[in-house]
Design an enzyme around this catalytic site. Structure first.
Site, PDB file in Angstrom:
ATOM      1  N   ASP A 174      46.756  46.911  60.429  1.00  8.82           N
ATOM      2  CA  ASP A 174      47.686  45.712  60.320  1.00  8.82           C
ATOM      3  C   ASP A 174      49.036  45.636  60.069  1.00  8.82           C
ATOM      4  OD1 ASP A 174      46.906  45.897  57.788  1.00  8.82           O
ATOM      5  OD2 ASP A 174      47.418  43.577  57.469  1.00  8.82           O
ATOM      6  N   PHE A 192      55.666  53.497  59.414  1.00  8.16           N
ATOM      7  CA  PHE A 192      54.528  52.465  59.126  1.00  8.16           C
ATOM      8  C   PHE A 192      53.914  52.157  60.528  1.00  8.16           C
ATOM      9  CE2 PHE A 192      52.655  48.399  58.710  1.00  8.16           C
ATOM     10  CZ  PHE A 192      51.983  48.328  57.524  1.00  8.16           C
ATOM     11  N   ASP A 219      47.217  57.588  53.154  1.00  2.88           N
ATOM     12  CA  ASP A 219      48.667  57.454  52.806  1.00  2.88           C
ATOM     13  C   ASP A 219      48.933  58.231  51.580  1.00  2.88           C
ATOM     14  OD1 ASP A 219      51.244  56.484  53.437  1.00  2.88           O
ATOM     15  OD2 ASP A 219      50.967  54.621  52.153  1.00  2.88           O
ATOM     16  N   LYS A 270      48.984  60.766  56.944  1.00  2.06           N
ATOM     17  CA  LYS A 270      50.398  60.978  56.584  1.00  2.06           C
ATOM     18  C   LYS A 270      50.588  61.772  55.199  1.00  2.06           C
ATOM     19  CE  LYS A 270      51.479  56.327  56.372  1.00  2.06           C
ATOM     20  NZ  LYS A 270      52.378  55.234  56.449  1.00  2.06           N
TER      21      LYS A 270
HETATM   22  P1  5GP Z   1      46.731  54.863  50.189  1.00  2.74           P
HETATM   23  O1  5GP Z   1      45.572  54.537  48.983  1.00  2.74           O
HETATM   24  O2  5GP Z   1      46.292  56.354  50.909  1.00  2.74           O
HETATM   25  O3  5GP Z   1      47.939  54.805  49.896  1.00  2.74           O
HETATM   26  O4  5GP Z   1      46.584  53.790  51.270  1.00  2.74           O
HETATM   27  C1  5GP Z   1      45.477  53.577  52.146  1.00  2.74           C
HETATM   28  C2  5GP Z   1      45.613  52.247  52.756  1.00  2.74           C
HETATM   29  O5  5GP Z   1      47.203  51.738  52.621  1.00  2.74           O
HETATM   30  C3  5GP Z   1      45.198  52.100  54.297  1.00  2.74           C
HETATM   31  O6  5GP Z   1      43.827  52.225  54.379  1.00  2.74           O
HETATM   32  C4  5GP Z   1      45.942  51.170  54.871  1.00  2.74           C
HETATM   33  O7  5GP Z   1      45.321  49.904  54.582  1.00  2.74           O
HETATM   34  C5  5GP Z   1      47.174  51.241  54.082  1.00  2.74           C
HETATM   35  N1  5GP Z   1      48.342  51.658  54.858  1.00  2.74           N
HETATM   36  C6  5GP Z   1      48.881  53.080  54.597  1.00  2.74           C
HETATM   37  N2  5GP Z   1      49.791  53.496  55.650  1.00  2.74           N
HETATM   38  C7  5GP Z   1      49.764  52.581  56.508  1.00  2.74           C
HETATM   39  C8  5GP Z   1      50.584  52.139  57.747  1.00  2.74           C
HETATM   40  O8  5GP Z   1      51.167  53.255  58.235  1.00  2.74           O
HETATM   41  N3  5GP Z   1      50.245  51.228  58.380  1.00  2.74           N
HETATM   42  C9  5GP Z   1      49.087  50.308  57.933  1.00  2.74           C
HETATM   43  N4  5GP Z   1      49.199  49.203  58.739  1.00  2.74           N
HETATM   44  N5  5GP Z   1      48.503  50.519  56.862  1.00  2.74           N
HETATM   45  C10 5GP Z   1      48.917  51.353  55.805  1.00  2.74           C
END
Ligand code: 5GP
Length: 179
Positions: free
Chosen positions: A161, A154, A105, A133
């Site tokens: 989850d 999302f 993300d 994403k």
């Molecule tokens: P980052 O550090 O890349 O921002 O976030 C990674 C974590 O955020 C992912 O491993 C996940 O747990 C959570 N996350 C990010 N986007 C989503 C999403 O669209 N849905 C869900 N359920 N979790 C997300």
């Protein structure tokens, strides 16, 4: 009867699409690493379903391990503080390591995890994520392989989850925040 409620806006990736993308990824990984010491490291909790299917799509000897990472950051800082709440136990210096992730993300979690694992001198390190994403990125990070690139939705299901629910859905769905 199927478990679908008003929180699920629509299915964006079906079980069949996930299965065939994982089959391809497994084939690529098998060809690249066959005969080499291979360790798959998955980030809990979200990646447990993907890990389970991906490791069975790889036709080569391998080991698996799990770690848990939590990100803490404030809105003004672009680099997150990642706390490893459960670490892998083995010395990875003799392994080719693949980090198996559910979704990239902002990129904060994985860019930190990659730094941490690279500091332990693996033979090589790559990141395979089920979902990417890129529109949401705040740090300069790109996975080596993303099975699906999605817009800024999302999403839930297939390990992902919302409030610890929906991880057991067999597909990826857009979450209906208005319901
Ligand atoms: P980052 O550090 O890349 O921002 O976030 C990674 C974590 O955020 C992912 O491993 C996940 O747990 C959570 N996350 C990010 N986007 C989503 C999403 O669209 N849905 C869900 N359920 N979790 C997300």
């Amino acid at each position: 009867m199927s478990y679908v409620d008003s929180r699920i806006k629509r299915i964006i990736i079906t079980e069949d699409e996930i299965r065939s993308a994982i089959k391809e990824a497994g084939k690529r990984i098998t060809e690249k690493y066959y005969g080499k010491p291979l360790l798959l490291v998955s980030i809990l909790n979200g990646a447990f379903v993907f890990m389970s299917d991906l490791c069975r799509a790889i036709d080569a000897p391998l080991e698996i391990s799990f770690m848990c990472a939590k990100s803490y950051y404030n809105s003004t800082s672009s680099s997150g503080n990642v706390n490893i709440t459960m670490d892998i136990s083995q010395d990875i210096s003799g392994y080719h390591v693949i980090i198996v992730e559910d979704i990239v993300d902002t990129g904060r979690t994985l860019s930190e995890v990659v730094k941490i694992l690279n500091a332990r001198n693996p033979l090589s390190l790559e990141v395979v994520t089920l979902l990417d994403k890129p529109d949401r990125r705040v740090v300069d990070f790109d996975p080596d392989e993303a099975l699906f690139t999605i817009p800024d939705y999302f999403v839930i299901g297939y390990g992902l989850d919302c409030g610890e629910k929906y991880r057991n859905l067999p597909y990826i769905a857009e979450y209906n925040e208005e319901a």
